[in-house]
Design an enzyme around this catalytic site. Structure first.
Site, PDB file in Angstrom:
ATOM      1  N   GLU A   1      54.619 -14.427  12.558  1.00  0.00           N
ATOM      2  CA  GLU A   1      53.758 -14.105  13.714  1.00  0.00           C
ATOM      3  C   GLU A   1      52.776 -12.972  13.412  1.00  0.00           C
ATOM      4  OE1 GLU A   1      55.011 -11.462  16.752  1.00  0.00           O
ATOM      5  OE2 GLU A   1      57.111 -11.519  16.127  1.00  0.00           O
TER       6      GLU A   1
ATOM      7  N   LYS B   1      47.033  -9.347  22.510  1.00  0.00           N
ATOM      8  CA  LYS B   1      48.350  -9.963  22.334  1.00  0.00           C
ATOM      9  C   LYS B   1      48.361 -11.226  23.190  1.00  0.00           C
ATOM     10  CE  LYS B   1      53.065  -8.848  23.839  1.00  0.00           C
ATOM     11  NZ  LYS B   1      53.906  -7.772  24.419  1.00  0.00           N
TER      12      LYS B   1
ATOM     13  N   VAL C   1      55.975 -14.324  19.623  1.00  0.00           N
ATOM     14  CA  VAL C   1      56.965 -15.331  19.244  1.00  0.00           C
ATOM     15  C   VAL C   1      56.652 -16.644  19.973  1.00  0.00           C
ATOM     16  CG1 VAL C   1      59.404 -15.980  19.451  1.00  0.00           C
ATOM     17  CG2 VAL C   1      58.788 -13.701  18.622  1.00  0.00           C
TER      18      VAL C   1
ATOM     19  N   ASP D   1      60.298  -9.048  34.825  1.00  0.00           N
ATOM     20  CA  ASP D   1      59.757  -9.071  33.464  1.00  0.00           C
ATOM     21  C   ASP D   1      60.721  -9.771  32.498  1.00  0.00           C
ATOM     22  OD1 ASP D   1      58.471  -8.709  31.080  1.00  0.00           O
ATOM     23  OD2 ASP D   1      58.160  -6.549  31.311  1.00  0.00           O
TER      24      ASP D   1
ATOM     25  N   SER E   1      60.470 -12.129  29.075  1.00  0.00           N
ATOM     26  CA  SER E   1      59.517 -12.553  28.052  1.00  0.00           C
ATOM     27  C   SER E   1      59.326 -14.067  28.044  1.00  0.00           C
ATOM     28  CB  SER E   1      60.000 -12.094  26.676  1.00  0.00           C
ATOM     29  OG  SER E   1      59.130 -12.609  25.690  1.00  0.00           O
ATOM     30  N   ALA E   2      58.078 -14.474  27.858  1.00  0.00           N
ATOM     31  CA  ALA E   2      57.756 -15.900  27.728  1.00  0.00           C
ATOM     32  C   ALA E   2      58.406 -16.498  26.474  1.00  0.00           C
ATOM     33  CB  ALA E   2      56.242 -16.093  27.685  1.00  0.00           C
ATOM     34  N   ASP E   3      58.872 -15.623  25.578  1.00  0.00           N
ATOM     35  CA  ASP E   3      59.563 -16.122  24.375  1.00  0.00           C
ATOM     36  C   ASP E   3      60.771 -16.977  24.763  1.00  0.00           C
ATOM     37  OD1 ASP E   3      57.773 -14.511  23.029  1.00  0.00           O
ATOM     38  OD2 ASP E   3      59.267 -13.084  22.282  1.00  0.00           O
TER      39      ASP E   3
ATOM     40  N   LYS F   1      66.324  -6.174  20.668  1.00  0.00           N
ATOM     41  CA  LYS F   1      66.731  -4.778  20.678  1.00  0.00           C
ATOM     42  C   LYS F   1      67.167  -4.321  22.056  1.00  0.00           C
ATOM     43  CE  LYS F   1      62.974  -3.456  18.728  1.00  0.00           C
ATOM     44  NZ  LYS F   1      62.187  -4.696  18.819  1.00  0.00           N
TER      45      LYS F   1
HETATM   46  N1  PSU Z   1      60.197  -7.424  19.101  1.00  0.00           N
HETATM   47  C1  PSU Z   1      60.018  -6.657  18.002  1.00  0.00           C
HETATM   48  N2  PSU Z   1      58.787  -6.513  17.457  1.00  0.00           N
HETATM   49  C2  PSU Z   1      57.705  -7.135  18.007  1.00  0.00           C
HETATM   50  C3  PSU Z   1      57.923  -7.972  19.148  1.00  0.00           C
HETATM   51  C4  PSU Z   1      59.161  -8.079  19.647  1.00  0.00           C
HETATM   52  O1  PSU Z   1      60.975  -6.104  17.510  1.00  0.00           O
HETATM   53  O2  PSU Z   1      56.589  -6.964  17.505  1.00  0.00           O
HETATM   54  C5  PSU Z   1      56.762  -8.732  19.728  1.00  0.00           C
HETATM   55  C6  PSU Z   1      56.907 -10.226  19.443  1.00  0.00           C
HETATM   56  O3  PSU Z   1      55.632 -10.746  19.154  1.00  0.00           O
HETATM   57  C7  PSU Z   1      57.423 -10.787  20.752  1.00  0.00           C
HETATM   58  C8  PSU Z   1      56.725  -9.890  21.732  1.00  0.00           C
HETATM   59  O4  PSU Z   1      57.103 -12.129  20.965  1.00  0.00           O
HETATM   60  O5  PSU Z   1      56.772  -8.603  21.133  1.00  0.00           O
HETATM   61  C9  PSU Z   1      57.399  -9.891  23.071  1.00  0.00           C
HETATM   62  O6  PSU Z   1      56.581  -9.307  23.994  1.00  0.00           O
HETATM   63  P1  PSU Z   1      56.911  -9.420  25.562  1.00  0.00           P
HETATM   64  O7  PSU Z   1      58.162  -8.622  25.732  1.00  0.00           O
HETATM   65  O8  PSU Z   1      55.719  -8.821  26.223  1.00  0.00           O
HETATM   66  O9  PSU Z   1      57.075 -10.859  25.869  1.00  0.00           O
HETATM   67 MN    MN Z   2      56.884  -9.245  29.671  1.00  0.00          MN
END
Ligand code: PSU
Ligand code: MN
Length: 302
Positions: free
Chosen positions: A23, A85, A105, A137, A139-141, A158
């Site tokens: 990524e 992002k 991701v 909140d 994540s869309a992941d 984490k």
């Molecule tokens: N976790 C990490 N390092 C990162 C990310 C997550 O340890 O760089 C990044 C990844 O690209 C993941 C994104 O998809 O953060 C998640 O962001 P959000 O929580 O806004 O969905």
């Molecule tokens: Mn988010």
């Protein structure tokens, strides 16, 4: 299709070689320059050294790219957070406005699947944030893992996240959470979280067999393979959790929310630990590259 592959990646996919996606949000938003570029290139090299073909994914001038050149990777690292992002919801705008975009991701999975890449190595996935019961909140992941056919190899998620809730959502979405030689869900900087994965797997061949079983039956969605940070680089769990708490308090005070949360927390934690967390992050990604490539090789019988 709005997708460009490097010649090497296109050929490797056609020949059923072990291609491994990477990524670009981890480059532009996850680490500072120049460590972000150094790490991205070292991870690519790690994949090659183990017999795989790396495909770093991002969006350049509104076109999805699978297999960036070293110069393009350098650009993503140098421009850092000025490159947006990009999550699933952002794709139409980024394509239409011919912008650059760092893929998370979720979006890396989308582009990898379109390119025909099954395996994707990263550091950590996004998940359910702490306090999600009021902020919503999530994540869309997690949504993407539920629907898109890509296997993600990571070091868990984490403790900036709510890990028990993250596992609950993954269960609801039907995502198998596998532990690579571990019964416990790794917590990124540290090897343990006190939570169990769904299944412990003993080696790359077993992991590949599970992915194959899912694909052969036509079960849509991802597979999550969690691989703990090597012992010698792991951080003390109590110590890192204290740092995370501190970073979370500051995030609240500064009213940071939405897509800014993860990049803010990563940078803050690196600042408080004087770079120790960044070093751990680099080491765990390199380790994931090795394991991910081994699994891809087993899957493609190479
Ligand atoms: N976790 C990490 N390092 C990162 C990310 C997550 O340890 O760089 C990044 C990844 O690209 C993941 C994104 O998809 O953060 C998640 O962001 P959000 O929580 O806004 O969905
Ligand atoms: Mn988010």
């Amino acid at each position: 299709m709005n997708l460009r592959m490097s010649l090497e990646v296109e050929e490797a996919i056609r020949e059923g070689k072990p291609v491994v996606a990477l990524e670009s949000t981890i480059i532009s938003h996850g680490m500072p320059y120049p460590q972000n570029v150094e790490t991205a290139l070292a991870v690519e090299k790690g994949i090659r050294d183990h017999g795989g073909i790396p495909a770093t994914i991002g969006i350049i001038d509104g076109v999805g790219v699978a297999g960036m050149s070293p110069e393009e990777i350098e650009e993503f690292g140098k421009r850092g957070q000025t490159i947006p992002k990009v999550s699933r919801r952002d794709l139409p705008y980024i394509f239409a406005s011919k912008s650059w975009g760092a893929t998370t991701v979720a979006t890396t999975m989308i582009l990898a699947a379109k390119a025909g890449i099954e395996f994707f190595v990263t550091g950590g996935i996004g998940g359910v944030h702490r306090g999600a019961e009021t902020t919503f909140d999530v994540s869309a992941d997690l949504e993407e893992l539920g629907r898109t056919n890509v296997t993600v190899i990571c070091a868990g998620a984490k403790a900036i996240l709510d890990l028990p809730k993250t596992l609950e959502v993954l269960e609801t979405k039907g995502v198998p959470v596998l532990g690579f030689q571990t019964e416990e869900l790794p917590a990124f900087y540290s090897r343990s979280s006190g939570l169990k994965v769904d299944y412990k797997i003993k080696d790359a061949a077993e992991a590949a067999e599970i992915v194959r079983a899912k694909r052969n039956f036509g079960l849509d969605g991802g597979v999550l393979i969690t691989n703990p940070i090597p012992e010698e680089y792991a951080m003390d769990e109590t110590e890192i959790n204290k740092v995370i708490e501190e970073a979370l308090v500051e995030m609240d005070e500064r009213h940071i929310h939405g897509k800014e949360c993860t990049p803010f927390l990563l940078a803050k934690i690196a600042e408080i630990t004087e770079g120790k967390s960044l070093n751990a992050n680099i080491k765990l990604v390199l380790n994931n590259a090795k394991v991910g490539t081994e699994i891809a090789k087993e899957y493609y019988g190479k």
